[in-house]
Design an enzyme around this catalytic site. Structure first.
Site, PDB file in Angstrom:
ATOM      1  N   PHE A 137     -21.066  -5.003   0.638  1.00  0.00           N
ATOM      2  CA  PHE A 137     -19.931  -4.962   1.570  1.00  0.00           C
ATOM      3  C   PHE A 137     -19.481  -3.538   1.884  1.00  0.00           C
ATOM      4  O   PHE A 137     -18.791  -3.307   2.877  1.00  0.00           O
ATOM      5  CB  PHE A 137     -18.749  -5.785   1.029  1.00  0.00           C
ATOM      6  N   LYS A 138     -19.894  -2.554   1.077  1.00  0.00           N
ATOM      7  CA  LYS A 138     -19.540  -1.157   1.352  1.00  0.00           C
ATOM      8  C   LYS A 138     -19.978  -0.723   2.758  1.00  0.00           C
ATOM      9  O   LYS A 138     -19.359   0.137   3.365  1.00  0.00           O
ATOM     10  CB  LYS A 138     -20.195  -0.217   0.331  1.00  0.00           C
ATOM     11  N   ASP A 139     -21.040  -1.351   3.262  1.00  0.00           N
ATOM     12  CA  ASP A 139     -21.527  -0.984   4.604  1.00  0.00           C
ATOM     13  C   ASP A 139     -20.470  -1.232   5.683  1.00  0.00           C
ATOM     14  O   ASP A 139     -20.424  -0.520   6.684  1.00  0.00           O
ATOM     15  CB  ASP A 139     -22.776  -1.805   4.965  1.00  0.00           C
TER      16      ASP A 139
END
Ligand SMILES: *Cc1c(COP(=O)(O)O)cnc(C)c1O
Length: 464
Positions: free
Chosen positions: A109-111
């Site tokens: 989810f960091k993207d």
């Protein structure tokens, strides 16, 4: 009017969004937060992720950056996702829904935040005619997401430190196989805390800060929290189109993801429960039980991105719970840093307890939940997501309220744990299938600031 941002420690100048984006940590050691929380805009007629994202984020940036360029960056950021919905929902039964945040280039989810923040940073640097060196330490997912977001951008050099031999092979290769002139991977002979200390030491040196224009993209950067607000809004809109509450369960480490959910609620989203799920590194759950922050040694777990005892973004919540008394927050966190323990005033804890539920799950429970989901739903989930799902199902109060569990990574990022639980080894998506054949670019150094500085200077000399 341009929104201002204030430091949680009350002793740094207020800034606008563009300066906050570039600064990362405030000069008083605090984190920047918006001084006003805008209301959700009218989203009627908007139904794609990019349009909703632009509308939700605009009030945070308006006046500080040019909205046309911002809108372009939002579109480009989410065009890099392999699912048309960007953050699709899957029905798991019993009114539980998986919000899958793993469709970006590095499968975590960091993207969602970094694909946008990288572009915003680069645009702002170009406007200012500036160049910075981003330095970061990673235990796995942040490093690859930052590299993927910043590779080949003209205003940014990137040095990412990871502990040699202590990140998974997939995580390491996602960082080291990126072949770009402005990226340098440094493996440090030490552990993750050593890497983080090296980064802090670099920031603590004012002449180095000046010489290299140091910048940070870890989760203390407000831009990341802001970008994460959006998927809480899109999920609620999809599941309760006429309004009506939704609950969220969030696997939590640095508290950045779930904090974004809380901001969504402050903006007016109808949220029933915000459930904070941790693994056995459960500093926040214990804080709720005892009223004190008390850091224990970090214990490695099957969900390594949550192996954290100092959840940086919790500071933002403390500040709001303290009626924005920066001096009181600074005192509490100074004590916590020095002693590894600090009592949180009871009034603050009462407010926090009214907004969040906290729960933990150990590794055995995590494996059991992965196995259950595989047996019952024929679905492979990874360990962080499993922690969120089990704790969310256990702590939800009202089964009539949709429960959204945030799926924070793709199962193939943690193949060993998934195979251990299910007997099935998850496969990487086709676009990464050659990951194991690509050459790696990495320099190994001792746990020594001088060696890291040499790497930063060499990279700057190479790209300048
Ligand atoms: C970073 C990460 C988390 C923790 O998110 P925070 O914002 O630090 O609370 C959870 N799961 C995965 C897979 C992550 O990469």
């Amino acid at each position: 009017m341009t929104l201002r941002y204030a430091s949680t420690r009350g002793a740094a100048p207020e800034l606008d969004f563009a300066d906050v984006l570039m600064t990362g940590l405030a000069t008083d050691g605090g984190l920047y937060c918006p001084t006003e929380v805008p209301s959700l805009p009218d989203l009627d007629g908007l139904d794609d992720y990019v349009s909703i994202a632009r509308a939700v984020m605009a009030p945070f940036v308006d006046g500080a950056v040019e909205l046309e360029g911002f809108a372009e960056d939002v579109a480009a950021a989410y065009a890099s996702f392999r699912h048309p919905d960007v953050a699709p929902l899957t029905d798991l039964g019993d009114n539980v829904h998986l919000l899958d945040l793993s469709w970006g280039p590095t499968l975590a989810f960091k993207d969602i935040a970094l694909q946008l923040v990288g572009r915003l940073l680069d645009r702002e640097l170009a406007r200012r005619g500036d160049r910075v060196t981003v330095i970061g330490a990673t235990s796995g997912d942040t490093g690859s997401a930052a590299i993927e977001a910043l590779a080949d951008r003209s205003g940014v050099d990137v040095v990412i430190l990871h502990p040699e031999g202590r990140v998974s092979e997939v995580q390491r290769r996602q960082m080291t196989t990126v072949d770009a002139p402005n990226i340098r991977n440094v493996a440090v002979r030490g552990n993750f805390d050593d890497c983080q200390d090296l980064v802090k030491a670099a920031f603590a040196d004012p002449s180095l800060r000046d010489e290299l224009g140091l910048a940070a993209v870890n989760s203390i950067n407000w831009g990341r929290v802001m970008a994460q607000i959006v998927y809480y809004v899109t999920a609620a809109k999809a599941l309760a189109p006429d309004g009506g509450p939704v609950s969220f369960a969030v696997p939590t480490g640095n508290f950045g993801n779930v904090l974004a959910g809380w901001y969504a609620k402050r903006m007016g989203l109808e949220v029933d429960q915000l459930i904070v799920a941790s693994n056995r590194n459960d500093v926040l759950t214990r804080c709720m039980e005892t009223g004190a922050l008390d850091a224990e040694a970090v214990v490695p777990s099957l969900s390594p991105s949550m192996d954290i005892q100092v959840s940086s973004n919790f500071e933002r919540l403390l500040w709001e719970s303290a009626d924005r008394d920066g001096a009181a927050v600074a005192e509490l966190l100074t004590t916590f840093r020095a002693d590894g323990r600090a009592e949180v005033p009871a009034g603050w804890m009462t407010r926090i307890g009214a907004e969040f539920d906290f729960g933990r799950l150990d590794d055995d429970g995590t494996l059991a939940e992965i196995a259950r989901v595989h047996d019952e739903l024929d679905l492979l989930i990874e360990p962080h997501t499993a922690v969120g799902l089990e704790v969310g199902r256990r702590l939800r109060r009202d089964p009539a309220v949709p429960l959204v569990v945030l799926g924070t990574a793709h199962a193939a990022k943690f193949p060993d744990a998934v195979e251990q639980a299910t007997g099935v080894r998850p496969e990487l998506p086709a676009f990464l299938s050659e990951l194991h054949d690509r050459p790696e670019y990495v320099t190994t150094v001792e746990n020594d600031l001088g060696a890291v500085v040499e790497e930063m200077r060499a990279l700057r000399g190479h790209t300048a």
